[in-house]
Each structure stands twice: as C-alpha cells, then as structure tokens.
Design a protein around this motif. Structure first.
Motif, PDB file in Angstrom:
ATOM      1  N   ALA A 140      15.085 -15.731 -29.810  1.00  0.00           N
ATOM      2  CA  ALA A 140      14.729 -16.837 -28.926  1.00  0.00           C
ATOM      3  C   ALA A 140      15.845 -17.099 -27.903  1.00  0.00           C
ATOM      4  O   ALA A 140      15.575 -17.367 -26.727  1.00  0.00           O
ATOM      5  CB  ALA A 140      14.448 -18.095 -29.738  1.00  0.00           C
ATOM      6  N   LEU A 141      17.101 -17.015 -28.342  1.00  0.00           N
ATOM      7  CA  LEU A 141      18.220 -17.208 -27.427  1.00  0.00           C
ATOM      8  C   LEU A 141      18.289 -16.093 -26.389  1.00  0.00           C
ATOM      9  O   LEU A 141      18.596 -16.339 -25.211  1.00  0.00           O
ATOM     10  CB  LEU A 141      19.527 -17.280 -28.208  1.00  0.00           C
ATOM     11  CG  LEU A 141      19.798 -18.583 -28.957  1.00  0.00           C
ATOM     12  CD1 LEU A 141      21.030 -18.441 -29.852  1.00  0.00           C
ATOM     13  CD2 LEU A 141      19.983 -19.752 -27.995  1.00  0.00           C
ATOM     14  N   ILE A 142      18.004 -14.871 -26.798  1.00  0.00           N
ATOM     15  CA  ILE A 142      17.985 -13.749 -25.838  1.00  0.00           C
ATOM     16  C   ILE A 142      16.916 -13.979 -24.773  1.00  0.00           C
ATOM     17  O   ILE A 142      17.160 -13.830 -23.570  1.00  0.00           O
ATOM     18  CB  ILE A 142      17.744 -12.426 -26.588  1.00  0.00           C
ATOM     19  CG1 ILE A 142      18.969 -12.065 -27.444  1.00  0.00           C
ATOM     20  CG2 ILE A 142      17.425 -11.300 -25.610  1.00  0.00           C
ATOM     21  CD1 ILE A 142      18.743 -10.881 -28.365  1.00  0.00           C
ATOM     22  N   ASN A 143      15.703 -14.347 -25.202  1.00  0.00           N
ATOM     23  CA  ASN A 143      14.618 -14.610 -24.247  1.00  0.00           C
ATOM     24  C   ASN A 143      14.980 -15.746 -23.309  1.00  0.00           C
ATOM     25  O   ASN A 143      14.720 -15.692 -22.096  1.00  0.00           O
ATOM     26  CB  ASN A 143      13.328 -14.931 -24.999  1.00  0.00           C
ATOM     27  CG  ASN A 143      12.728 -13.709 -25.661  1.00  0.00           C
ATOM     28  OD1 ASN A 143      12.899 -12.587 -25.188  1.00  0.00           O
ATOM     29  ND2 ASN A 143      12.033 -13.915 -26.767  1.00  0.00           N
ATOM     30  N   ARG A 144      15.576 -16.786 -23.861  1.00  0.00           N
ATOM     31  CA  ARG A 144      15.936 -17.962 -23.067  1.00  0.00           C
ATOM     32  C   ARG A 144      16.963 -17.596 -21.998  1.00  0.00           C
ATOM     33  O   ARG A 144      16.816 -17.975 -20.832  1.00  0.00           O
ATOM     34  CB  ARG A 144      16.482 -19.037 -24.008  1.00  0.00           C
ATOM     35  CG  ARG A 144      16.949 -20.318 -23.352  1.00  0.00           C
ATOM     36  CD  ARG A 144      17.571 -21.214 -24.414  1.00  0.00           C
ATOM     37  NE  ARG A 144      18.130 -22.412 -23.844  1.00  0.00           N
ATOM     38  CZ  ARG A 144      17.447 -23.522 -23.614  1.00  0.00           C
ATOM     39  NH1 ARG A 144      16.165 -23.558 -23.913  1.00  0.00           N
ATOM     40  NH2 ARG A 144      18.031 -24.592 -23.101  1.00  0.00           N
ATOM     41  N   LYS A 145      18.000 -16.856 -22.391  1.00  0.00           N
ATOM     42  CA  LYS A 145      19.030 -16.482 -21.422  1.00  0.00           C
ATOM     43  C   LYS A 145      18.464 -15.562 -20.342  1.00  0.00           C
ATOM     44  O   LYS A 145      18.796 -15.687 -19.156  1.00  0.00           O
ATOM     45  CB  LYS A 145      20.205 -15.822 -22.130  1.00  0.00           C
ATOM     46  CG  LYS A 145      21.119 -16.813 -22.854  1.00  0.00           C
ATOM     47  CD  LYS A 145      22.419 -16.190 -23.268  1.00  0.00           C
ATOM     48  CE  LYS A 145      23.286 -17.205 -24.046  1.00  0.00           C
ATOM     49  NZ  LYS A 145      23.771 -18.290 -23.167  1.00  0.00           N
ATOM     50  N   ALA A 146      17.604 -14.636 -20.733  1.00  0.00           N
ATOM     51  CA  ALA A 146      16.998 -13.739 -19.753  1.00  0.00           C
ATOM     52  C   ALA A 146      16.156 -14.521 -18.741  1.00  0.00           C
ATOM     53  O   ALA A 146      16.190 -14.246 -17.529  1.00  0.00           O
ATOM     54  CB  ALA A 146      16.145 -12.696 -20.467  1.00  0.00           C
ATOM     55  N   GLN A 147      15.430 -15.511 -19.221  1.00  0.00           N
ATOM     56  CA  GLN A 147      14.594 -16.310 -18.313  1.00  0.00           C
ATOM     57  C   GLN A 147      15.445 -17.200 -17.413  1.00  0.00           C
ATOM     58  O   GLN A 147      15.160 -17.356 -16.219  1.00  0.00           O
ATOM     59  CB  GLN A 147      13.611 -17.142 -19.131  1.00  0.00           C
ATOM     60  CG  GLN A 147      12.549 -16.308 -19.829  1.00  0.00           C
ATOM     61  CD  GLN A 147      11.655 -17.118 -20.750  1.00  0.00           C
ATOM     62  OE1 GLN A 147      11.532 -18.337 -20.600  1.00  0.00           O
ATOM     63  NE2 GLN A 147      11.028 -16.453 -21.716  1.00  0.00           N
ATOM     64  N   LEU A 148      16.506 -17.808 -17.968  1.00  0.00           N
ATOM     65  CA  LEU A 148      17.396 -18.632 -17.146  1.00  0.00           C
ATOM     66  C   LEU A 148      18.066 -17.798 -16.060  1.00  0.00           C
ATOM     67  O   LEU A 148      18.213 -18.245 -14.913  1.00  0.00           O
ATOM     68  CB  LEU A 148      18.446 -19.309 -18.031  1.00  0.00           C
ATOM     69  CG  LEU A 148      17.957 -20.467 -18.900  1.00  0.00           C
ATOM     70  CD1 LEU A 148      19.039 -20.860 -19.913  1.00  0.00           C
ATOM     71  CD2 LEU A 148      17.570 -21.672 -18.046  1.00  0.00           C
ATOM     72  N   GLN A 149      18.471 -16.591 -16.405  1.00  0.00           N
ATOM     73  CA  GLN A 149      19.079 -15.725 -15.403  1.00  0.00           C
ATOM     74  C   GLN A 149      18.082 -15.371 -14.304  1.00  0.00           C
ATOM     75  O   GLN A 149      18.426 -15.362 -13.123  1.00  0.00           O
ATOM     76  CB  GLN A 149      19.606 -14.449 -16.073  1.00  0.00           C
ATOM     77  CG  GLN A 149      20.812 -14.691 -16.962  1.00  0.00           C
ATOM     78  CD  GLN A 149      21.114 -13.507 -17.866  1.00  0.00           C
ATOM     79  OE1 GLN A 149      20.453 -12.473 -17.793  1.00  0.00           O
ATOM     80  NE2 GLN A 149      22.111 -13.665 -18.726  1.00  0.00           N
ATOM     81  N   THR A 150      16.848 -15.109 -14.692  1.00  0.00           N
ATOM     82  CA  THR A 150      15.802 -14.812 -13.709  1.00  0.00           C
ATOM     83  C   THR A 150      15.606 -15.991 -12.765  1.00  0.00           C
ATOM     84  O   THR A 150      15.473 -15.823 -11.542  1.00  0.00           O
ATOM     85  CB  THR A 150      14.477 -14.480 -14.416  1.00  0.00           C
ATOM     86  OG1 THR A 150      14.652 -13.320 -15.229  1.00  0.00           O
ATOM     87  CG2 THR A 150      13.360 -14.229 -13.415  1.00  0.00           C
ATOM     88  N   ALA A 151      15.591 -17.192 -13.328  1.00  0.00           N
ATOM     89  CA  ALA A 151      15.405 -18.391 -12.506  1.00  0.00           C
ATOM     90  C   ALA A 151      16.531 -18.541 -11.487  1.00  0.00           C
ATOM     91  O   ALA A 151      16.293 -18.777 -10.299  1.00  0.00           O
ATOM     92  CB  ALA A 151      15.320 -19.622 -13.397  1.00  0.00           C
ATOM     93  N   ARG A 152      17.768 -18.403 -11.937  1.00  0.00           N
ATOM     94  CA  ARG A 152      18.917 -18.587 -11.037  1.00  0.00           C
ATOM     95  C   ARG A 152      18.996 -17.469 -10.011  1.00  0.00           C
ATOM     96  O   ARG A 152      19.312 -17.714  -8.840  1.00  0.00           O
ATOM     97  CB  ARG A 152      20.195 -18.681 -11.865  1.00  0.00           C
ATOM     98  CG  ARG A 152      20.242 -19.928 -12.749  1.00  0.00           C
ATOM     99  CD  ARG A 152      21.501 -19.990 -13.597  1.00  0.00           C
ATOM    100  NE  ARG A 152      21.501 -21.181 -14.446  1.00  0.00           N
ATOM    101  CZ  ARG A 152      21.574 -21.171 -15.763  1.00  0.00           C
ATOM    102  NH1 ARG A 152      21.688 -20.007 -16.415  1.00  0.00           N
ATOM    103  NH2 ARG A 152      21.551 -22.290 -16.456  1.00  0.00           N
ATOM    104  N   ASP A 153      18.708 -16.250 -10.445  1.00  0.00           N
ATOM    105  CA  ASP A 153      18.785 -15.119  -9.524  1.00  0.00           C
ATOM    106  C   ASP A 153      17.741 -15.205  -8.421  1.00  0.00           C
ATOM    107  O   ASP A 153      17.908 -14.611  -7.348  1.00  0.00           O
ATOM    108  CB  ASP A 153      18.610 -13.799 -10.287  1.00  0.00           C
ATOM    109  CG  ASP A 153      19.791 -13.492 -11.194  1.00  0.00           C
ATOM    110  OD1 ASP A 153      20.840 -14.151 -11.035  1.00  0.00           O
ATOM    111  OD2 ASP A 153      19.655 -12.610 -12.065  1.00  0.00           O
ATOM    112  N   THR A 154      16.653 -15.908  -8.680  1.00  0.00           N
ATOM    113  CA  THR A 154      15.587 -16.027  -7.679  1.00  0.00           C
ATOM    114  C   THR A 154      15.632 -17.357  -6.931  1.00  0.00           C
ATOM    115  O   THR A 154      14.669 -17.738  -6.275  1.00  0.00           O
ATOM    116  CB  THR A 154      14.209 -15.856  -8.344  1.00  0.00           C
ATOM    117  OG1 THR A 154      14.089 -16.786  -9.437  1.00  0.00           O
ATOM    118  CG2 THR A 154      14.035 -14.450  -8.876  1.00  0.00           C
ATOM    119  N   GLY A 155      16.754 -18.080  -7.064  1.00  0.00           N
ATOM    120  CA  GLY A 155      16.983 -19.245  -6.212  1.00  0.00           C
ATOM    121  C   GLY A 155      16.528 -20.581  -6.735  1.00  0.00           C
ATOM    122  O   GLY A 155      16.602 -21.583  -6.005  1.00  0.00           O
ATOM    123  N   LEU A 156      16.073 -20.674  -7.970  1.00  0.00           N
ATOM    124  CA  LEU A 156      15.661 -21.973  -8.499  1.00  0.00           C
ATOM    125  C   LEU A 156      16.890 -22.806  -8.859  1.00  0.00           C
ATOM    126  O   LEU A 156      17.870 -22.281  -9.396  1.00  0.00           O
ATOM    127  CB  LEU A 156      14.775 -21.795  -9.734  1.00  0.00           C
ATOM    128  CG  LEU A 156      13.366 -21.264  -9.490  1.00  0.00           C
ATOM    129  CD1 LEU A 156      12.628 -21.091 -10.807  1.00  0.00           C
ATOM    130  CD2 LEU A 156      12.578 -22.190  -8.572  1.00  0.00           C
TER     131      LEU A 156
END
Length: 453
Positions: free
Chosen positions: A95-111
């Motif tokens: 769950a922590l791996i999925n969460r970090k991957a999604q947070l990184q995606t959000a920040r990398d795409t400007g959110l």
C-alpha cells in the motif's frame, strides 16, 4: 446559508471520511489500546533501514511499522479480528509503494495543494469528531504526531484525491443505455435466496366450507380492494377496511426478508413488479391476497426506497460575541426547557436560530440521505421521533436538533434511474481505479531491499 447543500466539494467530503480513517487516534477510545504485536516484532522494529525504493524515494522500516500499528489499532477499535502480523506487513508495504508512486505521479504532472484546502480539510475532520481545530491538534500531538506531519498527511490525501478525479473519474461514463440494460436485467432476473422483499398484504379469507356463491362474493370483495389499491388509495386504510388477517399492524406489511422466507405464491406474483406496484390477485388455501411491493433489495442493486427524516434545528454561530462554550451552554439550556415542556422548540428557533430556517421555526422539511453534512445527519439519525439532540458542532456552527418524524418512501422512476446511475458509476470507478493503480505501479521503478544482517 443552507444545510442541504454541502459547501465542500464531493472530493473534500470524501477526503474527510478518508482522513478520519487514516489519521488514527482522532476518535480516542475510552480504554487504553491493547498492545500491538507490531511493536514487538523483534529488534528490527527498533532499527530504521530502507525496505523499498520507489523511483529513488525510500520507504523505511519505521514507516511500515508505523502504518501497520495504525492498521492494527484501527481493527481493534472496530472490534474486528486483526490479521496475522506476517500477512499484515506485506500488505502495508505494498500500500505504501502504491501511495508513493501515485503521489510522485501527481507532483510530476503539476498537481499542487493550497494551504487553504488543508485548512478546510482540518476543519471538516474536527467538526466530524465534535472538536474544534485547537483540540484536534492537541490530540494529534498527544498521540505522538506533530501538527506539521498531520497536515502533511492531509495534503497527501487531497493530492491523491485530485489525481484520481483527473485520471480516473474523468474516464468513467454511464450512458442511458447502461441504465436501461441494468433495469431490464433486474426486472427479468429470477429472485434468489439473497433477494429481500417487503410485501404488504390484504387478506380476504375464504372459509373451507364456503359455497361457490360465497367464494365469488369474496373474490369480488378482493377485486374491489385490489382496484382501489392500484388507483393509489392508502394501503394501510384498505387493510383496515378489507383485510381478515390477524395482524393488521404496520399497514399489513410482512417485513423485509429474503424471498426464500416468503410463500412461493407471493414470490412468483411479485417477481416482476417494481416497488409500489400491486400484484394480480393471488388465491391460496387461506383466501384471496392483494399484495403490494413495499421494498425490494437485490444484491448489488441500488435501493428503490429511502428513509426520510423531518427535523428542525436551532443554529448558533460562535463569534467574538458568542464563544463556542457559551453557545453550547445556551443550547443545552434550550434542550432542558423543551424536554421539560417549558418552552416550544419552534418558538426558540424563531427567536434564536442564526440561519434561514428560523422564520419556519427551524423546520428543515423532509430530507433523504446525503442532504445534510455528515456530522449533522449522523446525529439526526440517532434520534427517535420527538427526541432532542445534545448540542452538535458542525462546520456551520452549533446545532440543537429535534427529530419530528420519519417515513419510508419509494423513489420515483427518475430517482430510481439516478440511484442506478450512481451505483453503476461506483462500480465502474472501482474497476477503473484498480486498472489505473496497477498501471501506475507497473510504470514505477520499485526496488525491494533486504533487512540488514
């Protein structure tokens, strides 16, 4: 200001519930929490080291143990049997791996998340837990977490919610054809033992010794009752007028139960009917039955009837002139007067309530589920008709609620379609989210590390 419209977006309301579940300790249990086996998971629980790397961002042993501890305590507070710790830890890490991957995606795409959004989320959680923000922060600190860490978690939750709104919810569409097909399938589906139904009946009894002429007369009487029921006459009144059943209480309703607990004759007669429909006349050894479908619940299907509440309230808004404590005391005094029948609730509302319902004596009219903010609705749902709540804190201020009455109503065809649309959308969202989350996980570079020897 209205209490039927939620001023927070749907995303923020979902966030409030999610954060309440994830930020453990916001509802402090009365008893000291039972010790968790996570804390004593050997000396490795005391040392900190990297257990996984997600795109160059590490996940530490301490993070995994902290999350596992929270999960474990949450299960205990919910009186659910916690899983074996050997099974819990890998789930928490994934769950922590999925969460970090999604947070990184959000920040990398400007959110990004504004401070004002975090403030609003913090206020919503405090209100849901009947606290002000200062007390919420004190409890967070008492439980070993800094305010900045707590607000960081809120920020992450908002960021994830916005990412899912953009990348998942925007993909989901429910067409009119989807709704039509679902309703056709539900109508044609044969009832199963899992299907629940509530039937109201009028019984025109036929004695065993009845002559053919008497049977014809009783059938004619049953047909008159059926005709009036189909025209929309009050079914409970028809029960009192026509029914020979011993138990005529509750308008002839037999209760919501699985179809395998009803006579096959009743199930067959009502299988293709919608809520509110009246079946063709049913003949049994007992006589003639007029059956009306009051409620029908199929697994995986939206409910076609809802419980509505009719309530009124008094709202006091804390300000420089009126502190929260003073407002609470004032509402407590109002409750004592109403309960002792020394004052009329509507009069007190007209004279004191600080919202648009004051002119109507605080009357909020009939309301279905979801029409009030969660903290207000939860308190109202705990009341019996005529009962007055204790003072309740919501994001709008302090309320005193009196429940007047409740009723169960069938949804109109338009409301049934909207309920079906919402149910199908939730199903599609779950499916789309699962696929999207797997895709985000697959695109992330994940390196698992062995614990130090």
């Amino acid at each position: 200001m209205t209490y039927r419209l939620k001023t927070l977006s749907m995303a923020m309301l979902a966030l409030g519930v999610l954060c309440q579940a994830q930020a453990q300790g916001l509802r402090v249990p009365d008893a000291t929490p039972a010790p968790s086996p996570v804390a004593g998971k050997s000396a490795l629980a005391q040392a900190d080291y990297i257990v996984a790397v997600v795109n160059s961002e590490p996940i530490t042993n301490t993070e995994v143990m902290r999350e596992a501890q929270r999960e474990y305590q949450q299960l205990l507070q919910q009186r659910r049997a916690p899983p074996d710790i050997g099974l819990l830890l890998p789930e928490v890490l994934e769950a922590l791996i999925n969460r970090k991957a999604q947070l990184q995606t959000a920040r990398d795409t400007g959110l990004r998340v504004e401070e004002s959004a975090i403030d609003q989320a913090e206020l919503a959680i405090a209100a849901q837990n009947q606290l002000d923000v200062a007390e919420l922060r004190r409890r967070v600190v008492r439980e070993g977490q800094s305010v900045s860490q707590f607000r960081g978690q809120l920020s992450d939750q908002i960021l994830l919610q916005r990412l899912r709104e953009r990348d998942v919810e925007s993909r989901v569409r429910v067409s009119e054809q989807d709704i039509d097909q679902f309703l056709r399938d539900q109508t044609s589906a044969a009832p199963t033992g899992d299907t629940q139904i509530n039937i109201a009946q009028i019984l025109v009894a036929v004695p065993e010794s009845a002559t053919p002429q008497q049977v014809d007369a009783l059938k004619l009487r049953a047909q008159r009752a059926q005709e009036r029921a189909r025209k929309g006459d009050d079914f409970a009144a028809l029960v009192r007028e026509f029914s020979d059943a011993v138990d005529q209480a509750n308008g002839g309703q037999l209760g919501l139960r699985n179809t395998n607990r009803y006579p096959d004759l009743f199930v067959q007669a009502t299988a293709a009917l919608s809520v509110g429909d009246v079946a063709d006349l049913v003949r049994s050894p007992a006589g003639f039955h007029i059956l009306k479908v009051v409620e029908k619940v199929r697994p995986g299907a939206p409910t076609m009837a809802v419980t509505q509440s009719h309530a009124r309230h008094i709202l006091l808004v804390p300000s420089a002139r009126l502190s929260e404590a003073e407002a609470r005391r004032k509402l407590s005094d109002f409750k004592k007067l109403v309960v002792a029948q020394q004052a009329d609730f509507a009069t007190l509302a007209r004279d004191n309530s600080q919202d648009g319902s004051a002119a109507q004596g605080g009357d909020l009219g009939w309301a279905g589920p979801g029409m009030f903010v969660p903290e207000f609705e939860a308190a109202m749902n705990r009341l019996a008709p005529g009962e007055v709540s204790d003072p309740l804190l919501s994001r709008f201020g302090l309320h005193l609620i009196q429940l007047l009455e409740r009723r169960k109503v069938s949804l109109t065809p338009e409301q049934q379609r909207e309920a079906t649309r919402a149910m199908l959308r939730e199903k599609k969202l779950d499916e789309t989210y699962l696929s999207w989350a797997q895709d985000v996980r697959a695109r992330a570079y994940v390196e698992m590390r062995e614990p130090p020897q």
